[in-house]
Design a protein around this motif. Structure first.
Motif, short mmCIF file in Angstrom:
data_model
loop_
_atom_site.label_atom_id
_atom_site.label_comp_id
_atom_site.label_asym_id
_atom_site.label_seq_id
_atom_site.Cartn_x
_atom_site.Cartn_y
_atom_site.Cartn_z
N ASP A 185 -47.23 59.84 -64.12
CA ASP A 185 -48.58 59.86 -64.69
C ASP A 185 -48.81 58.60 -65.52
N ASP A 186 -49.80 57.80 -65.15
CA ASP A 186 -50.10 56.55 -65.86
C ASP A 186 -50.54 56.79 -67.30
N ASN A 187 -51.13 57.94 -67.56
CA ASN A 187 -51.69 58.20 -68.89
C ASN A 187 -50.67 58.78 -69.87
N THR A 188 -49.86 59.70 -69.40
CA THR A 188 -48.93 60.38 -70.30
C THR A 188 -47.55 59.73 -70.34
N GLY A 189 -47.22 58.95 -69.32
CA GLY A 189 -45.89 58.37 -69.24
C GLY A 189 -44.85 59.37 -68.77
N ARG A 190 -45.29 60.54 -68.37
CA ARG A 190 -44.38 61.58 -67.89
C ARG A 190 -44.55 61.78 -66.38
N ALA A 191 -43.84 62.75 -65.85
CA ALA A 191 -44.02 63.09 -64.44
C ALA A 191 -45.44 63.62 -64.24
N LEU A 192 -46.03 63.31 -63.09
CA LEU A 192 -47.35 63.85 -62.77
C LEU A 192 -47.24 65.37 -62.67
N THR A 193 -48.18 66.07 -63.24
CA THR A 193 -48.13 67.53 -63.20
C THR A 193 -48.31 68.03 -61.77
N LYS A 194 -47.85 69.22 -61.54
CA LYS A 194 -47.99 69.84 -60.21
C LYS A 194 -49.46 69.93 -59.82
N ALA A 195 -50.30 70.32 -60.77
CA ALA A 195 -51.74 70.46 -60.49
C ALA A 195 -52.34 69.12 -60.06
N ASP A 196 -51.99 68.05 -60.77
CA ASP A 196 -52.53 66.73 -60.43
C ASP A 196 -51.97 66.21 -59.11
N ALA A 197 -50.73 66.54 -58.84
CA ALA A 197 -50.13 66.13 -57.56
C ALA A 197 -50.84 66.85 -56.41
#
Length: 224
Positions: A185-197
């Motif tokens: 995730d470009d915004n959070t710096g974490r893994a992209l959430t399942k929902a966003d994926a």
């Protein structure tokens, strides 16, 4: 969804694989390595953004002489130890060697990484069919493509992205050499959430499948 995922993989299309909420909680791009192109590498680094790696069946890795990195680096003080992996305390990571094909230049460009993945797939195919090519004559390490060695028992023992991608290939009768990359995730710096994926998959017309569905099919159909 398993049938759609297999069909997409057979056609050389990306499949998005989500592992488990109680594991990494990550979605990976997955594509068969023999059909990957520089355009696919570009899409992985731009839209996924994680580490581009190539998963390899344990049988092939053994014949190719690809050890687990944790075994190869035991002589160092920083080598991975049992219990070091926070998301999988019962297993070590699947990392093996980082390689470049000898026909690459720097090894990191889209063209170079696609070539390395393509050539890895050739070696896996030969190894799975009982043959063996001279790995050292075509590859060198260190390099820019991380290779991942699947657990010998696949999903019966370990349920990481390495095993999920190789199991999906096994189910579909596809050469078990799959290139994968985590979605960040470009915004959070974490893994992209399942929902966003899942939203990304819908927008791009890609198949999204959860690890639980792959495991369920594997166990019910006794794919070994």
């Amino acid at each position: 969804m398993i049938e759609k995922a297999i069909e997409a993989l057979k056609n050389g299309e990306f499949v998005l694989i989500y592992d488990f909420a109680d594991r990494e909680g990550e979605t990976d791009f997955a594509i068969r390595s023999d059909l990957i192109t520089p355009a696919h590498i570009r899409e992985m680094r731009k839209d996924a953004g994680g580490l581009i790696c190539t998963s390899i069946h344990a049988k092939a890795a053994e014949k190719m002489g690809l050890p687990f990195a944790s075994d190869a680096l035991k002589m160092t003080n920083v080598a991975e130890k049992e219990g070091d992996i926070p998301y999988d305390k019962s297993n070590h990571s699947s990392f093996s060697l980082w390689v470049n094909h000898r026909d690459t230049f720097t090894g990191v460009t889209d063209i170079d990484r696609a070539l390395t993945a393509n050539k890895l797939s050739e070696h896996v195919k030969h190894a799975m069919n009982g043959g063996a090519l001279d790995f050292s004559s075509e590859f060198r390490t260190p390099g820019h493509m991380a290779t991942l060695r699947a657990n010998e028992q696949l999903l019966d023992k370990r349920r990481g992205q390495t095993e999920l991608s190789i199991a999906l290939a096994e189910i579909g009768g596809i050469n078990p050499c799959i290139t994968i990359c985590e979605m960040l995730d470009d915004n959070t710096g974490r893994a992209l959430t399942k929902a966003d994926a899942m939203k990304y998959a819908e927008k791009k017309g890609l198949v999204f499948i959860g690890g639980a569905e792959i495991v369920e099919y594997w166990e019910n159909n006794k794919v070994y």
